[in-house]
Scaffold this active site. Sequence first.
Site, PDB file in Angstrom:
ATOM      1  N   ARG A 122      15.530  77.869  29.913  1.00 52.69           N
ATOM      2  CA  ARG A 122      14.702  76.659  29.913  1.00 52.69           C
ATOM      3  C   ARG A 122      13.412  76.836  30.730  1.00 52.69           C
ATOM      4  O   ARG A 122      12.943  75.891  31.359  1.00 52.69           O
ATOM      5  CB  ARG A 122      15.463  75.452  30.491  1.00 52.69           C
ATOM      6  CG  ARG A 122      16.632  75.014  29.664  1.00 52.69           C
ATOM      7  CD  ARG A 122      16.218  73.939  28.666  1.00 52.69           C
ATOM      8  NE  ARG A 122      17.353  73.602  27.835  1.00 52.69           N
ATOM      9  CZ  ARG A 122      18.074  72.502  27.974  1.00 52.69           C
ATOM     10  NH1 ARG A 122      17.745  71.605  28.870  1.00 52.69           N
ATOM     11  NH2 ARG A 122      19.088  72.285  27.187  1.00 52.69           N
ATOM     12  N   ARG A 140      10.538  70.597  31.416  1.00 52.14           N
ATOM     13  CA  ARG A 140       9.980  69.431  32.110  1.00 52.14           C
ATOM     14  C   ARG A 140       9.575  69.644  33.554  1.00 52.14           C
ATOM     15  O   ARG A 140       8.861  68.816  34.108  1.00 52.14           O
ATOM     16  CB  ARG A 140      10.977  68.267  32.030  1.00 52.14           C
ATOM     17  CG  ARG A 140      10.996  67.627  30.669  1.00 52.14           C
ATOM     18  CD  ARG A 140      12.116  66.630  30.554  1.00 52.14           C
ATOM     19  NE  ARG A 140      13.388  67.328  30.633  1.00 52.14           N
ATOM     20  CZ  ARG A 140      14.565  66.774  30.377  1.00 52.14           C
ATOM     21  NH1 ARG A 140      14.637  65.490  30.077  1.00 52.14           N
ATOM     22  NH2 ARG A 140      15.665  67.470  30.452  1.00 52.14           N
ATOM     23  N   ARG A 157       4.114  67.653  25.696  1.00 47.76           N
ATOM     24  CA  ARG A 157       5.157  66.823  25.096  1.00 47.76           C
ATOM     25  C   ARG A 157       4.631  65.401  24.860  1.00 47.76           C
ATOM     26  O   ARG A 157       4.918  64.790  23.823  1.00 47.76           O
ATOM     27  CB  ARG A 157       6.352  66.794  26.036  1.00 47.76           C
ATOM     28  CG  ARG A 157       7.553  66.040  25.538  1.00 47.76           C
ATOM     29  CD  ARG A 157       8.590  66.132  26.649  1.00 47.76           C
ATOM     30  NE  ARG A 157       9.859  65.537  26.329  1.00 47.76           N
ATOM     31  CZ  ARG A 157      10.121  64.253  26.448  1.00 47.76           C
ATOM     32  NH1 ARG A 157       9.186  63.400  26.829  1.00 47.76           N
ATOM     33  NH2 ARG A 157      11.332  63.805  26.169  1.00 47.76           N
ATOM     34  N   ASP A 186      15.485  74.362  19.931  1.00 49.46           N
ATOM     35  CA  ASP A 186      16.729  73.830  20.458  1.00 49.46           C
ATOM     36  C   ASP A 186      17.878  74.320  19.601  1.00 49.46           C
ATOM     37  O   ASP A 186      17.691  74.608  18.418  1.00 49.46           O
ATOM     38  CB  ASP A 186      16.703  72.293  20.465  1.00 49.46           C
ATOM     39  CG  ASP A 186      17.770  71.754  21.400  1.00 49.46           C
ATOM     40  OD1 ASP A 186      17.522  71.689  22.607  1.00 49.46           O
ATOM     41  OD2 ASP A 186      18.876  71.441  20.918  1.00 49.46           O
ATOM     42  N   TYR A 224      28.776  69.260  19.366  1.00 52.78           N
ATOM     43  CA  TYR A 224      27.793  68.186  19.137  1.00 52.78           C
ATOM     44  C   TYR A 224      27.989  67.554  17.761  1.00 52.78           C
ATOM     45  O   TYR A 224      27.809  66.343  17.589  1.00 52.78           O
ATOM     46  CB  TYR A 224      26.372  68.737  19.274  1.00 52.78           C
ATOM     47  CG  TYR A 224      26.005  69.049  20.711  1.00 52.78           C
ATOM     48  CD1 TYR A 224      25.583  68.044  21.574  1.00 52.78           C
ATOM     49  CD2 TYR A 224      26.103  70.339  21.207  1.00 52.78           C
ATOM     50  CE1 TYR A 224      25.260  68.325  22.894  1.00 52.78           C
ATOM     51  CE2 TYR A 224      25.788  70.630  22.520  1.00 52.78           C
ATOM     52  CZ  TYR A 224      25.370  69.619  23.363  1.00 52.78           C
ATOM     53  OH  TYR A 224      25.063  69.899  24.669  1.00 52.78           O
TER      54      TYR A 224
HETATM   55  O1  CP3 Z   1      15.006  78.298  27.489  1.00 47.03           O
HETATM   56  C1  CP3 Z   1      13.969  77.867  26.949  1.00 47.03           C
HETATM   57  O2  CP3 Z   1      12.894  77.685  27.571  1.00 47.03           O
HETATM   58  C2  CP3 Z   1      13.985  77.643  25.443  1.00 47.03           C
HETATM   59  C3  CP3 Z   1      14.178  76.325  24.990  1.00 47.03           C
HETATM   60  C4  CP3 Z   1      15.553  75.707  24.870  1.00 47.03           C
HETATM   61  C5  CP3 Z   1      15.730  74.308  24.836  1.00 47.03           C
HETATM   62  N1  CP3 Z   1      17.031  74.039  24.566  1.00 47.03           N
HETATM   63  C6  CP3 Z   1      14.644  73.334  25.005  1.00 47.03           C
HETATM   64  C7  CP3 Z   1      14.982  71.950  25.368  1.00 47.03           C
HETATM   65  C8  CP3 Z   1      16.827  76.285  24.705  1.00 47.03           C
HETATM   66  C9  CP3 Z   1      17.231  77.751  24.718  1.00 47.03           C
HETATM   67  C10 CP3 Z   1      17.743  75.213  24.495  1.00 47.03           C
HETATM   68  C11 CP3 Z   1      19.178  75.407  24.217  1.00 47.03           C
HETATM   69  C12 CP3 Z   1      20.091  74.262  24.272  1.00 47.03           C
HETATM   70  N2  CP3 Z   1      19.884  72.991  23.815  1.00 47.03           N
HETATM   71  C13 CP3 Z   1      21.427  74.343  24.739  1.00 47.03           C
HETATM   72  C14 CP3 Z   1      22.112  75.589  25.221  1.00 47.03           C
HETATM   73  C15 CP3 Z   1      21.692  75.967  26.578  1.00 47.03           C
HETATM   74  C16 CP3 Z   1      22.188  75.059  27.659  1.00 47.03           C
HETATM   75  O3  CP3 Z   1      21.339  74.461  28.325  1.00 47.03           O
HETATM   76  O4  CP3 Z   1      23.404  74.986  27.844  1.00 47.03           O
HETATM   77  C17 CP3 Z   1      22.001  73.061  24.607  1.00 47.03           C
HETATM   78  C18 CP3 Z   1      23.401  72.651  25.003  1.00 47.03           C
HETATM   79  C19 CP3 Z   1      21.009  72.219  24.014  1.00 47.03           C
HETATM   80  C20 CP3 Z   1      21.169  70.798  23.593  1.00 47.03           C
HETATM   81  C21 CP3 Z   1      20.197  69.942  24.288  1.00 47.03           C
HETATM   82  N3  CP3 Z   1      18.852  69.910  24.020  1.00 47.03           N
HETATM   83  C22 CP3 Z   1      20.445  69.033  25.342  1.00 47.03           C
HETATM   84  C23 CP3 Z   1      21.810  68.783  25.950  1.00 47.03           C
HETATM   85  C24 CP3 Z   1      19.210  68.455  25.678  1.00 47.03           C
HETATM   86  C25 CP3 Z   1      18.937  67.386  26.677  1.00 47.03           C
HETATM   87  C26 CP3 Z   1      18.981  68.062  28.006  1.00 47.03           C
HETATM   88  C27 CP3 Z   1      18.019  67.485  28.976  1.00 47.03           C
HETATM   89  O5  CP3 Z   1      17.695  68.239  29.902  1.00 47.03           O
HETATM   90  O6  CP3 Z   1      17.604  66.322  28.812  1.00 47.03           O
HETATM   91  C28 CP3 Z   1      18.215  69.043  24.866  1.00 47.03           C
HETATM   92  C29 CP3 Z   1      16.769  68.786  24.916  1.00 47.03           C
HETATM   93  C30 CP3 Z   1      15.909  69.912  25.344  1.00 47.03           C
HETATM   94  N4  CP3 Z   1      15.955  71.162  24.796  1.00 47.03           N
HETATM   95  C31 CP3 Z   1      14.877  69.887  26.332  1.00 47.03           C
HETATM   96  C32 CP3 Z   1      14.293  71.159  26.339  1.00 47.03           C
HETATM   97  C33 CP3 Z   1      13.110  71.636  27.152  1.00 47.03           C
HETATM   98  C34 CP3 Z   1      14.459  68.676  27.152  1.00 47.03           C
HETATM   99  C35 CP3 Z   1      13.685  67.842  26.186  1.00 47.03           C
HETATM  100  C36 CP3 Z   1      12.597  66.984  26.774  1.00 47.03           C
HETATM  101  O7  CP3 Z   1      11.462  67.447  26.902  1.00 47.03           O
HETATM  102  O8  CP3 Z   1      12.912  65.819  27.052  1.00 47.03           O
END
Ligand code: CP3
Length: 356
Positions: A26, A30, A39, A76, A153
Amino acid sequence: MRPKNDTLLRALLRQPTEYTPVWLMRQAGRYLPEYRATRARAGSFLALAKSPALATEVTLQPLERYPLDAAILFSDILTVPDAMGLGLFFAEGEGPRFERPLRTEADVARLSVPDMASALGYVMDAVREIRRALANRVPLIGFSGSPFTLACYMVEGGGSDDFRLIKTMLYRRPDLLHRILAVNSAAVADYLNAQIEAGAQAVMIFDTWGGALADGAYQAFSLAYIRDVLSRVKRQHEGERIPTIVFTKGGGLWLEQIADSGCDAIGLDWTVNLGAARARIGDRCALQGNLDPMVLFADDAGIRREVEHALTSFGRPSSGSGHVFNLGHGISQHTPPEAVMTLVEAVHDISRRLRA
Ligand code: CP3
């Protein structure tokens, strides 16, 4: 073409490196004010992820600030079930949700592997655009969720504390869950292969929820399908090896079995002792991880101390290196951006010193 800085690729293949490469799960997110600005311009996270130009912009943001050794595709894991027609959305202030989760036998029967070019073409467009923008500075990592983590999910309809719905299916109707996992594993393999063909130079499988399973269930419902995906993923593209990374959060008890799945590297969460993991796995796989993301809330001296502790725990690389520095899970959105600079510089400086 091989990137100018190919330290990550060499470490994943357990070849010698001058220092330990580092990237952060990640890393585009944010905690960076420039990410929040892009964003806001996009209007939502999904609009951002679905625009190849904006996904490229945010993928490169952390690389402009820090000397990171890899870029990771901004996307994602839930794009795949979205492409299967489940209707992904993000309710403000909540996690991801699906409009049409898989609840009945008929829902499961209807599920099919999406066509990559039409349903996920925007991801491949982003991969190509990111590769152009990177101009071979560092390698680009592609990724997917694991078949089981996606199924969590898809069945729960969003995040879950107890995985009650998917575990009910697992214990009552394992046939239905196996059918979902078979479709997911074919889709994940197609998805990773499409990313590789578009330019991803390494791929990672995020098995975020495999660690929620009981011993036995993990092997049958998560690891077996990861192995199936790995058996179908291209390991070579345009003359270059494409390394694979498997990250099961909470998978510390099963490292030997993960190492046998056919992956090149194992992602570790922060509960695992790196030196002990290395002793268990030996030369079978490289290791990636595993600093507690909360270490980034320490002061600079504290961050450097924890980095040194992790690097010395892994041990002095003798022949190969086989270590990619990372966090044990995604970076917190509350992380001070300056702390990431301290971390990245500490990994580079201390690992060079340990090799001297
Ligand atoms: O690593 C990186 O920089 C690449 C981008 C990336 C995102 N999601 C961007 C994202 C990667 C590799 C993921 C994978 C992902 N997504 C996983 C597996 C990795 C982990 O963290 O366990 C999972 C379970 C998800 C599902 C997901 N997507 C969730 C649970 C959420 C909300 C989490 C939160 O922090 O609010 C997301 C949204 C998401 N995916 C964000 C980002 C940067 C936050 C979105 C925002 O800007 O509001």
